[in-house]
Design a protein around this motif. Structure first.
Motif, PDB file in Angstrom:
ATOM      1  N   ALA A 347       1.001  -1.254  -0.117  1.00 40.91           N
ATOM      2  CA  ALA A 347       0.250   0.015   0.063  1.00 40.91           C
ATOM      3  C   ALA A 347       0.770   1.162   0.154  1.00 40.91           C
ATOM      4  CB  ALA A 347      -0.943  -0.032   1.215  1.00 40.91           C
ATOM      5  N   ALA A 348       1.848   1.241   0.794  1.00 44.59           N
ATOM      6  CA  ALA A 348       2.856   2.438   0.851  1.00 44.59           C
ATOM      7  C   ALA A 348       3.363   2.601  -0.705  1.00 44.59           C
ATOM      8  CB  ALA A 348       4.098   2.060   1.869  1.00 44.59           C
ATOM      9  N   SER A 349       3.991   1.558  -1.235  1.00 44.83           N
ATOM     10  CA  SER A 349       4.227   1.637  -2.558  1.00 44.83           C
ATOM     11  C   SER A 349       3.406   2.133  -3.634  1.00 44.83           C
ATOM     12  CB  SER A 349       4.842   0.276  -3.168  1.00 44.83           C
ATOM     13  OG  SER A 349       5.447   0.370  -4.381  1.00 44.83           O
ATOM     14  N   VAL A 350       2.153   1.856  -3.537  1.00 44.67           N
ATOM     15  CA  VAL A 350       1.179   2.251  -4.656  1.00 44.67           C
ATOM     16  C   VAL A 350       0.903   3.927  -4.345  1.00 44.67           C
ATOM     17  CG1 VAL A 350      -1.366   2.043  -5.294  1.00 44.67           C
ATOM     18  CG2 VAL A 350      -0.066   0.116  -4.790  1.00 44.67           C
ATOM     19  N   TYR A 351       0.652   4.159  -2.952  1.00 48.19           N
ATOM     20  CA  TYR A 351       0.452   5.454  -2.593  1.00 48.19           C
ATOM     21  C   TYR A 351       1.602   6.277  -3.216  1.00 48.19           C
ATOM     22  CZ  TYR A 351       0.231   9.802   0.117  1.00 48.19           C
ATOM     23  OH  TYR A 351       0.223  10.955   0.721  1.00 48.19           O
ATOM     24  N   ALA A 352       2.937   5.711  -2.864  1.00 43.92           N
ATOM     25  CA  ALA A 352       4.300   6.646  -3.377  1.00 43.92           C
ATOM     26  C   ALA A 352       4.607   6.821  -4.591  1.00 43.92           C
ATOM     27  CB  ALA A 352       5.675   5.891  -2.691  1.00 43.92           C
ATOM     28  N   LYS A 353       4.021   5.941  -5.451  1.00 45.90           N
ATOM     29  CA  LYS A 353       3.964   5.887  -6.943  1.00 45.90           C
ATOM     30  C   LYS A 353       3.047   7.126  -7.377  1.00 45.90           C
ATOM     31  CE  LYS A 353       5.793   1.233  -7.849  1.00 45.90           C
ATOM     32  NZ  LYS A 353       5.311  -0.114  -8.335  1.00 45.90           N
ATOM     33  N   ALA A 354       1.854   7.048  -7.034  1.00 48.42           N
ATOM     34  CA  ALA A 354       0.963   8.195  -7.429  1.00 48.42           C
ATOM     35  C   ALA A 354       1.370   9.463  -7.003  1.00 48.42           C
ATOM     36  CB  ALA A 354      -0.681   7.514  -6.611  1.00 48.42           C
ATOM     37  N   CYS A 359       0.245  13.166  -8.402  1.00 51.10           N
ATOM     38  CA  CYS A 359      -1.063  13.264  -7.788  1.00 51.10           C
ATOM     39  C   CYS A 359      -1.192  13.811  -6.439  1.00 51.10           C
ATOM     40  CB  CYS A 359      -1.657  11.720  -7.546  1.00 51.10           C
ATOM     41  SG  CYS A 359      -1.898  11.122  -8.996  1.00 51.10           S
ATOM     42  N   ASN A 360      -1.988  14.587  -5.706  1.00 54.15           N
ATOM     43  CA  ASN A 360      -1.992  15.048  -4.498  1.00 54.15           C
ATOM     44  C   ASN A 360      -2.478  14.020  -3.401  1.00 54.15           C
ATOM     45  OD1 ASN A 360      -4.898  14.868  -4.745  1.00 54.15           O
ATOM     46  ND2 ASN A 360      -5.146  17.161  -5.074  1.00 54.15           N
ATOM     47  N   HIS A 361      -2.478  14.308  -2.450  1.00 52.94           N
ATOM     48  CA  HIS A 361      -2.724  13.218  -1.171  1.00 52.94           C
ATOM     49  C   HIS A 361      -4.139  12.546  -1.463  1.00 52.94           C
ATOM     50  CE1 HIS A 361      -2.828  11.260   2.361  1.00 52.94           C
ATOM     51  NE2 HIS A 361      -3.961  11.851   2.723  1.00 52.94           N
ATOM     52  N   PRO A 362      -5.237  13.339  -1.618  1.00 53.30           N
ATOM     53  CA  PRO A 362      -6.592  12.831  -1.776  1.00 53.30           C
ATOM     54  C   PRO A 362      -6.659  11.819  -3.125  1.00 53.30           C
ATOM     55  CG  PRO A 362      -6.922  14.904  -1.146  1.00 53.30           C
ATOM     56  CD  PRO A 362      -5.409  14.841  -1.362  1.00 53.30           C
ATOM     57  N   HIS A 363      -5.998  12.411  -4.307  1.00 53.89           N
ATOM     58  CA  HIS A 363      -6.047  11.514  -5.243  1.00 53.89           C
ATOM     59  C   HIS A 363      -5.181  10.392  -5.191  1.00 53.89           C
ATOM     60  CE1 HIS A 363      -5.485  11.621  -9.950  1.00 53.89           C
ATOM     61  NE2 HIS A 363      -6.222  10.625  -9.563  1.00 53.89           N
ATOM     62  N   ALA A 364      -4.145  10.311  -4.458  1.00 54.45           N
ATOM     63  CA  ALA A 364      -3.487   9.099  -4.256  1.00 54.45           C
ATOM     64  C   ALA A 364      -4.209   8.262  -3.448  1.00 54.45           C
ATOM     65  CB  ALA A 364      -1.976   9.432  -3.677  1.00 54.45           C
ATOM     66  N   ILE A 365      -4.709   8.517  -2.417  1.00 51.48           N
ATOM     67  CA  ILE A 365      -5.522   7.703  -1.475  1.00 51.48           C
ATOM     68  C   ILE A 365      -6.536   7.217  -2.360  1.00 51.48           C
ATOM     69  CG2 ILE A 365      -6.924   7.683   0.508  1.00 51.48           C
ATOM     70  CD1 ILE A 365      -4.333   7.768   1.392  1.00 51.48           C
ATOM     71  N   ARG A 366      -7.349   7.980  -3.248  1.00 51.61           N
ATOM     72  CA  ARG A 366      -8.614   7.323  -4.023  1.00 51.61           C
ATOM     73  C   ARG A 366      -7.788   6.166  -4.898  1.00 51.61           C
ATOM     74  NH1 ARG A 366      -9.988  12.596  -4.537  1.00 51.61           N
ATOM     75  NH2 ARG A 366      -9.254  12.636  -6.599  1.00 51.61           N
ATOM     76  N   ILE A 367      -6.558   6.310  -5.512  1.00 53.39           N
ATOM     77  CA  ILE A 367      -5.983   5.421  -6.341  1.00 53.39           C
ATOM     78  C   ILE A 367      -5.642   4.191  -5.618  1.00 53.39           C
ATOM     79  CG2 ILE A 367      -3.704   4.802  -7.546  1.00 53.39           C
ATOM     80  CD1 ILE A 367      -3.904   7.757  -8.526  1.00 53.39           C
ATOM     81  N   LEU A 368      -5.080   4.273  -4.295  1.00 55.60           N
ATOM     82  CA  LEU A 368      -4.808   3.247  -3.395  1.00 55.60           C
ATOM     83  C   LEU A 368      -6.152   2.501  -3.126  1.00 55.60           C
ATOM     84  CD1 LEU A 368      -2.990   1.523  -1.519  1.00 55.60           C
ATOM     85  CD2 LEU A 368      -2.818   3.300   0.083  1.00 55.60           C
TER      86      LEU A 368
END
Length: 403
Positions: A347-354, A359-368
């Protein structure tokens, strides 16, 4: 016997009803009152016409519960779809309850294959949903009361709002109730402050001197004696109301945690990294118990609002935020995703790549969250808890890192 279709335009006092046949001809057009007799008449009328499926805009409430208990199929149609369909039936732009009831019935006749009927949920899920949504409403009320109290204090006693970090914590509320005005805190020195903190088991990192400094460094308000006294009494009233709300939220949270832990699906959702009991309960309350509700993880992602919407025409293409979704489910799923990145390397990797893609934080969280929904949907369908050893994305990442 020919098939019929019913449209019901929901209202608070009376509901507009329309039943049409297979050719769209009106069989019944009436109004039923929102009381025991009116709902009983509604059920009898629909049974006389072969128990047709009922199209309605609002997918919950006493009316929907009554229809489903009577064994009738209830088909929710989103208000946006109803609004977009009105020009098919009239060009003058007018609107009435009776015309909307006919529109709903005819939409069900012509486009019924596009809509899914509501599925009956178990009593355990309905109870959990009531508890979770009730707690959410109380939290919303707590935030409003806390903002109201802070705004009031800033108008005449700003120091009281700055002593402790959060104004809705038990110790902050106890302080405001004990010292509702600057006059009441005149004799408050280091010893009394230390005694107050000890009495209320203060566990913060601020010393007594730092807390008093926060209190005295705040600007002084210019209020008359009567105004100060009146605002102090109002502050006490808000404090007591807020304290009661906070306590009821605590009690509801405890009951929700116990309830979700007693359910098999609750244990399944709690198996995900950092899901916790409250977050798992919020997700389960919106997912429900019927597996047939979501045909794929993409369907679930769209319902949860973590799949974007694409607009394409000719050479123009745009991907935008999804507004129409289950907002409660989105809040719960994104909470799970945000928590999981602190406990799962995948999960940390998916978020970091986003984030690396801009991507901003909310967008990266939605991707995750969407990535997690693929795993969650499979676990939910198979009725098996999350197992890191069977998580393909995680295992591929670990093998790549080891190689």
């Amino acid at each position: 016997m020919s098939k019929s279709f019913c449209g019901l335009d929901w209202a608070s006092r009376a509901h507009a009803l329309c039943v049409v046949d297979e050719q769209g001809g009106v069989l019944v057009q009436a109004q039923v009152s929102h009381d025991a007799a009116g709902l009983a008449d509604l059920v009898r009328l629909l049974r006389r016409h072969g128990c047709p499926p009922v199209a309605i805009e609002r997918p919950s409430g006493l009316l929907v519960d009554t229809l489903m208990r009577a064994g009738l199929a209830v088909v929710p149609i989103h208000p946006n779809a109803v609004k977009a369909s009105r020009p098919r039936y009239r060009s003058h732009g007018g609107k009435s309850d009776a015309s909307d009831a006919y529109l709903l019935a005819d939409l069900l006749r012509t486009d019924g294959h596009r809509f899914n009927a509501l599925l009956a949920q178990s009593d355990e899920i309905l109870a959990l949903r009531a508890l979770v949504r009730g707690r959410d409403e109380l939290i919303h009320a707590r935030v409003q009361l806390a903002n109201q109290l802070r705004s009031l204090l800033e108008s005449f006693w700003p120091g009281a709002a700055e002593v402790f970090a959060d104004i809705d914590t038990p110790i902050a509320l106890a302080f405001i109730e004990r010292y509702p005005t600057p006059e009441s805190a005149k004799a408050l020195g280091p010893k009394r402050m230390a005694a107050f903190c000890a009495q209320h088991a203060y566990c913060g990192r601020r010393s007594t001197q730092e807390l008093l400094a926060r209190l005295h460094q705040a600007p002084a308000a210019a209020c008359g004696e009567l105004e100060m006294e009146a605002k102090g009494e109002l502050a006490r009233c808000l404090t007591r109301t807020l304290r009661s709300t906070v306590e009821h939220i605590r009690l509801l949270s405890s009951r929700i945690e116990h309830h979700v832990a007693s359910l098999d699906d609750g244990q399944l959702l709690m198996s995900f990294p950092r899901a916790g009991r409250i977050c798992a309960a919020q997700i389960l309350a919106e997912l429900g118990s019927e597996r047939e509700r979501f045909v794929s993880h993409d369907h679930l992602a769209a319902e949860a609002g973590v799949a974007p919407v694409t607009y394409e025409s000719g050479k123009h293409q745009a991907v935008t935020f999804r507004w129409a979704c289950n907002h409660r489910l989105r809040a719960a799923i994104t909470c799970l995703a945000d928590n999981s990145r602190h406990a799962s390397v995948w999960a940390a990797s998916v978020y970091a790549k986003a984030r690396a893609r801009g991507c901003n934080h909310p967008h990266a969280i939605r991707i995750l969250a969407r990535a997690w929904l693929r795993v969650l949907w499979r676990a939910w369908i198979n009725r098996k808890p999350y197992n890191p050893a069977l998580h393909g994305g995680l295992q591929t990442m670990l093998k790549t890192a080891a190689g």
